[in-house]
Design a protein around this motif. Structure first.
Motif, PDB file in Angstrom:
ATOM      1  N   THR A   1       0.839  -1.202   0.000  1.00 30.78           N
ATOM      2  CA  THR A   1       0.000   0.000   0.000  1.00 30.78           C
ATOM      3  C   THR A   1       0.873   1.250   0.000  1.00 30.78           C
ATOM      4  O   THR A   1       1.755   1.399   0.855  1.00 30.78           O
ATOM      5  N   PRO A   2       0.643   2.175  -0.951  1.00 30.55           N
ATOM      6  CA  PRO A   2       1.405   3.415  -0.959  1.00 30.55           C
ATOM      7  C   PRO A   2       1.153   4.238   0.306  1.00 30.55           C
ATOM      8  O   PRO A   2       0.015   4.326   0.778  1.00 30.55           O
TER       9      PRO A   2
ATOM     10  N   LEU B   1       1.107   7.419   0.665  1.00 28.14           N
ATOM     11  CA  LEU B   1       0.215   8.554   0.436  1.00 28.14           C
ATOM     12  C   LEU B   1      -1.254   8.181   0.541  1.00 28.14           C
ATOM     13  O   LEU B   1      -2.054   8.961   1.053  1.00 28.14           O
ATOM     14  N   SER B   2      -1.633   7.001   0.086  1.00 28.70           N
ATOM     15  CA  SER B   2      -3.042   6.610   0.194  1.00 28.70           C
ATOM     16  C   SER B   2      -3.359   6.005   1.558  1.00 28.70           C
ATOM     17  O   SER B   2      -4.484   6.107   2.038  1.00 28.70           O
ATOM     18  N   ALA B   3      -2.386   5.391   2.198  1.00 25.71           N
ATOM     19  CA  ALA B   3      -2.618   4.747   3.491  1.00 25.71           C
ATOM     20  C   ALA B   3      -2.675   5.747   4.639  1.00 25.71           C
ATOM     21  O   ALA B   3      -3.392   5.534   5.616  1.00 25.71           O
TER      22      ALA B   3
ATOM     23  N   PRO C   1      -3.365   9.448   4.822  1.00 25.69           N
ATOM     24  CA  PRO C   1      -3.737  10.719   4.195  1.00 25.69           C
ATOM     25  C   PRO C   1      -3.491  11.949   5.055  1.00 25.69           C
ATOM     26  O   PRO C   1      -3.447  13.063   4.539  1.00 25.69           O
TER      27      PRO C   1
ATOM     28  N   TRP D   1       3.166  16.947   3.063  1.00 24.28           N
ATOM     29  CA  TRP D   1       4.268  16.767   2.112  1.00 24.28           C
ATOM     30  C   TRP D   1       5.598  16.918   2.821  1.00 24.28           C
ATOM     31  O   TRP D   1       6.596  16.360   2.387  1.00 24.28           O
TER      32      TRP D   1
ATOM     33  N   CYS E   1       6.072  13.328   3.791  1.00 24.98           N
ATOM     34  CA  CYS E   1       6.048  12.388   2.664  1.00 24.98           C
ATOM     35  C   CYS E   1       7.241  12.560   1.727  1.00 24.98           C
ATOM     36  O   CYS E   1       7.805  11.561   1.260  1.00 24.98           O
TER      37      CYS E   1
ATOM     38  N   THR F   1       8.192   4.394  -0.032  1.00 28.59           N
ATOM     39  CA  THR F   1       6.926   4.811  -0.625  1.00 28.59           C
ATOM     40  C   THR F   1       5.759   3.897  -0.277  1.00 28.59           C
ATOM     41  O   THR F   1       4.632   4.203  -0.624  1.00 28.59           O
ATOM     42  N   THR F   2       6.037   2.782   0.388  1.00 30.18           N
ATOM     43  CA  THR F   2       4.966   1.864   0.776  1.00 30.18           C
ATOM     44  C   THR F   2       5.014   1.633   2.285  1.00 30.18           C
ATOM     45  O   THR F   2       6.051   1.859   2.923  1.00 30.18           O
TER      46      THR F   2
END
Length: 83
Positions: A17-18, A20-22, A24, A28, A31, A40-41
């Protein structure tokens, strides 16, 4: 203090799972340094220790605390949704 690995495990998210989506709620500011380091995961995140993360340019104690808080929030949300 709970390790990043344990917090990721509590989310029960698939390791691919990335981030950024996991997670939210991350900014930045958090991230980008992770992505610049190839993290990234959530699986790659789980491989990191606090020392590893603090060694990244742009990641300090406050960002690490924010990352930990977001992992805890997601774990709580997913746990509450499963009940």
């Amino acid at each position: 203090m709970t390790s990043i690995r344990d917090l990721v495990a509590q989310t029960r998210l698939p390791h691919e799972t990335p981030i950024l989506s996991a997670l939210p709620g991350l900014t930045w500011h958090t991230c980008n340094p992770l992505a610049d380091a190839g993290i990234t995961t959530v699986g790659r995140l789980a491989e990191q220790t606090d020392v590893d993360l603090l060694a990244l340019p742009g990641v300090g104690g406050r960002r690490l605390d924010g990352l930990r808080a977001e992992l805890q929030r997601v774990a709580r949300e997913l746990k509450d949704g499963a009940q």
